[in-house]
Motif scaffolding. Structure first.
Motif, short mmCIF file in Angstrom:
data_model
loop_
_atom_site.label_atom_id
_atom_site.label_comp_id
_atom_site.label_asym_id
_atom_site.label_seq_id
_atom_site.Cartn_x
_atom_site.Cartn_y
_atom_site.Cartn_z
N LEU A 99 12.16 8.68 -8.10
CA LEU A 99 10.79 9.25 -7.66
C LEU A 99 11.38 10.28 -6.77
N ALA A 100 12.45 10.35 -6.15
CA ALA A 100 12.87 11.46 -5.29
C ALA A 100 13.07 12.66 -5.96
N GLY A 101 13.13 12.84 -7.20
CA GLY A 101 13.19 14.22 -8.07
C GLY A 101 11.72 14.62 -8.85
N ILE A 102 10.99 13.73 -8.36
CA ILE A 102 9.42 13.85 -9.07
C ILE A 102 8.62 14.24 -7.85
N PRO A 103 8.17 15.56 -7.61
CA PRO A 103 7.26 16.16 -6.66
C PRO A 103 5.88 15.36 -6.98
N PRO A 104 5.02 15.17 -5.74
CA PRO A 104 3.94 14.58 -5.89
C PRO A 104 2.77 15.06 -7.03
N GLU A 105 2.80 16.42 -7.09
CA GLU A 105 1.98 16.94 -7.91
C GLU A 105 2.15 16.62 -9.40
N SER A 106 3.41 16.26 -9.56
CA SER A 106 3.88 15.54 -11.14
C SER A 106 3.29 14.13 -11.21
N ARG A 107 3.46 13.43 -9.96
CA ARG A 107 3.00 12.20 -10.18
C ARG A 107 1.51 11.83 -10.22
N ARG A 108 0.64 12.91 -9.72
CA ARG A 108 -0.71 12.35 -9.37
C ARG A 108 -1.48 12.27 -10.91
N PRO A 109 -1.17 13.34 -11.85
CA PRO A 109 -2.07 13.03 -13.25
C PRO A 109 -1.63 11.77 -14.02
N LEU A 110 -0.80 10.93 -13.35
CA LEU A 110 -0.55 9.77 -14.05
C LEU A 110 -1.05 8.55 -13.40
N PHE A 111 -1.56 8.63 -12.27
CA PHE A 111 -2.17 7.62 -11.77
C PHE A 111 -3.72 7.68 -10.96
N THR A 132 0.78 -1.25 -0.06
CA THR A 132 0.02 -0.06 -0.06
C THR A 132 0.73 1.34 0.16
N ARG A 133 1.92 1.17 0.65
CA ARG A 133 2.85 2.20 0.68
C ARG A 133 3.39 2.78 -0.77
N LEU A 134 3.59 1.59 -1.47
CA LEU A 134 4.11 1.75 -2.66
C LEU A 134 3.11 2.48 -3.78
N VAL A 135 2.08 1.95 -3.45
CA VAL A 135 1.00 2.59 -4.74
C VAL A 135 0.58 3.92 -4.24
N GLU A 136 0.56 4.06 -2.84
CA GLU A 136 0.23 5.56 -2.29
C GLU A 136 1.35 6.36 -2.82
N THR A 137 2.54 5.94 -2.65
CA THR A 137 3.69 7.06 -3.01
C THR A 137 3.63 7.16 -4.69
N LEU A 138 3.45 6.21 -5.44
CA LEU A 138 3.29 6.27 -6.79
C LEU A 138 2.17 7.45 -7.08
N ALA A 139 1.02 7.12 -6.38
CA ALA A 139 -0.45 8.23 -6.46
C ALA A 139 0.17 9.46 -5.74
N GLY A 140 1.27 9.84 -5.50
CA GLY A 140 1.56 11.31 -4.88
C GLY A 140 0.96 11.58 -3.45
N LEU A 141 0.63 10.70 -2.67
CA LEU A 141 -0.15 10.68 -1.47
C LEU A 141 1.07 10.50 -0.22
N ARG A 142 2.28 10.03 -0.66
CA ARG A 142 3.35 9.83 0.49
C ARG A 142 4.70 9.66 -0.37
N ASP A 143 5.71 9.80 0.38
CA ASP A 143 7.16 9.70 -0.21
C ASP A 143 7.97 8.62 0.55
N ASP A 144 7.30 7.64 1.13
CA ASP A 144 8.01 6.59 1.95
C ASP A 144 8.11 5.39 1.36
N ALA A 145 7.86 5.12 0.14
CA ALA A 145 7.94 3.61 -0.67
C ALA A 145 9.29 3.01 -0.24
N PRO A 146 9.29 1.64 0.26
CA PRO A 146 10.39 1.07 0.87
C PRO A 146 11.34 0.46 -0.40
N GLN A 147 10.64 0.71 -1.65
CA GLN A 147 11.43 0.20 -2.90
C GLN A 147 11.81 1.35 -3.68
#
Length: 526
Positions: free
Chosen positions: A380-392, A356-371
């Motif tokens: 992902l560290a160089g992509i802010p959440p608002e840039s990820r959200r339109p993709l997922f 769940t942490r992974l998919v929520e990180t992809l969707a821009g809801l958090r930044d702590d995916a363990p992978q």
């Protein structure tokens, strides 16, 4: 008060209302001028008429009452009309300004780094967007206060000169005394109780939000009396702070009234003028001091407004994330494995592995995916959440819904969609039959977080919403949890058809074999 970011946001929200506010100020000034002049003229007219009446028939016939009567009637109409205009326009400007401010604050919070946004509880956010923003209404409405007070004071001082120079000086000194007393008393008496009441109210809202979710467990385990006691204790603290605030405001108001009475009494004692001019100046002074006392209300509200500004400034500071790279979601890298757009992935792993942490990180809801994760080859560290959200498009496991209708919840993903598109998405999510059984269908009010629906029904509504977003990747976290085997099989078939037609990629988290059949590749997590 030093400028804060919230002041900039408030100014931006108020900019469209400048013309309305200027008209409100004009109406307020005209009302003040008409009101004080009306009192002054009425005093002179009544005293003069009384003296003429005592002087006999000749004096009565010589007394011209028509012009003063017409002036009094005209001033009364002007005062009533302009007061109405000032109230209408002033509150319109204030309400529309606050209506523009709340979305700006919410947008900044939504654009914040997930770790920052999650620090603000639901109850605290409600208190800040509610009570704290409401407190700023006073700062907008009272922009008319200073011009009104100056207009009232000017007319009163001019009228006081008819009583003599000493009465006019006494009036000026009285006004100075009122301002000094109001400022000092407000700063000394109100800061502490206002801060205490604001904190107590925010705490009560936080507690209510925290306790509303497990309300069924509270009832089942017999905790309601304990919760009621805790709530009563918090309310008692708020009531005590509010009582201290009201008492302080009453003391300030009483001191203002006392200074005004002493000032008018001194003016009368110092004046050598006759009864008509004495009445003219005294009543004008009373009207002018009433308008002048409105500045004390600004002093009374100032600590509340300043406290709200600083609380909202903490909220407004969010949303300053840097602009991210232009990414399309054409490739996705998870734990070293690269997947092209349109791939259908299943994230597998034991409980606690971080799915769940992974998919929520992809969707821009958090930044702590363990992978380690990358999009289009960028970490992902160089992509802010608002840039990820339109993709997922995420259909989360807890399926959060807003307090609104079915249509309101679906339009979150795609504002402007028509009912046909809604029904098509609901059909794919196997939720169309659920919505058709509701008394009002798409317009059915669902309550807070979809309270009228079961957990499985909420998940299917959330899934339909994700489908409507039409994003490159559809992200599903346990979408069939709580469904019977027949409905799950139908959902899998419809989702497969939808994926074939749309070309969207799939990222699936599910422990159920039937749902896992949607995926073409598996990403194992340790």
């Amino acid at each position: 008060m030093p400028p804060l970011l919230i002041d900039t946001l408030l100014a931006e929200a108020a900019r469209p209302q400048r013309a309305t506010l200027r008209l409100a100020i004009l109406c307020a000034v005209l009302a003040a001028l008409a009101g004080v002049t009306l009192l002054a003229l009425s005093g002179w007219f009544l005293a003069g008429a009384a003296i003429a009446g005592l002087g006999g028939i000749a004096a009565v016939q010589a007394f011209n009452y028509l012009l003063p009567s017409a002036a009094i009637r005209g001033l009364a109409i002007t005062r009533t009309a302009t007061r109405y205009g000032e109230r209408l326009l002033g509150h319109k400007a204030a309400l529309l300004t606050l209506a523009g401010l709340r979305p700006r604050l919410f947008a900044r919070l939504a654009a914040a780094r997930p770790a920052d946004a999650l620090e603000t509880s639901t109850g605290d956010l409600a208190a800040r967007l509610g009570n704290d923003v409401d407190a700023l209404e006073d700062s907008v409405i009272r922009r008319t206060t200073l011009p009104t007070a100056l207009a009232s004071a000017t007319v009163a001082l001019v009228a006081a000169l008819a009583m003599g120079h000493l009465p006019a000086l006494a009036l000026a000194l009285g006004m100075v005394a009122m301002r000094l007393a109001a400022r000092r008393m407000a700063a000394r008496l109100l800061a502490e109780p206002l801060a205490a009441s604001a904190e107590a109210l925010a705490r009560m809202k936080r507690d209510y939000a925290d306790r509303a979710t497990p309300c069924a467990d509270i009832a089942i385990y017999g905790l309601a009396p304990r919760i009621a006691t805790l709530t009563a204790d918090a309310a008692a603290g708020y009531d005590a702070a509010r009582l201290a605030t009201v008492r302080a405001e009453a003391r300030i108001g009483a001191v203002q009234a006392l200074i005004a009475v002493v000032t008018v009494a001194a003016m009368i004692a110092l004046s050598p003028a006759g009864a008509p001019l004495l009445a003219l100046g005294a009543l004008a002074a009373l009207g002018g001091l009433e308008g002048w006392a409105a500045l004390a209300q600004t002093d009374v509200q100032a600590p509340r407004v300043d406290l709200a500004r600083h609380r909202l400034a903490l909220l407004a500071q969010h949303g300053s994330t840097p602009e991210g790279p232009d990414i399309k979601g054409e490739t996705l890298t998870i734990a070293g494995a690269v997947f092209a757009g349109g791939a259908r992935l299943r994230i597998a792993g034991r409980s606690g592995a971080g799915k769940t942490r992974l998919v929520e990180t992809l969707a821009g809801l958090r930044d702590d995916a363990p992978q380690s994760v990358a999009i289009d080859g960028r970490p992902l560290a160089g992509i802010p959440p608002e840039s990820r959200r339109p993709l997922f498009a995420l259909a989360a496991q807890d399926a959060p819904l807003i307090a609104g209708s079915v249509a309101d919840n679906l339009r979150l993903a795609a504002p402007g969609i028509d009912e046909a598109q809604m029904w098509d998405a609901l059909r794919v999510a196997c939720a169309d039959d659920v919505v058709r059984t509701l008394p009002e269908g798409l317009d059915q009010w669902l309550g807070g977080d979809g309270a009228r629906l079961s957990g499985g029904q909420r998940r299917r509504i959330a899934l339909a919403r994700a489908l409507l977003a039409r994003r490159p990747w559809l992200v599903l976290d346990e979408p069939s949890e709580g469904l019977d085997a027949e409905t799950e099989a139908l959902l899998v078939a419809r989702l497969r058809d939808w994926l074939d037609t749309s070309g969207s990629g799939l990222i699936l988290v599910s422990h159920r074999p039937a749902m896992a059949a949607l995926a073409q590749q598996t990403v194992p997590l340790g």
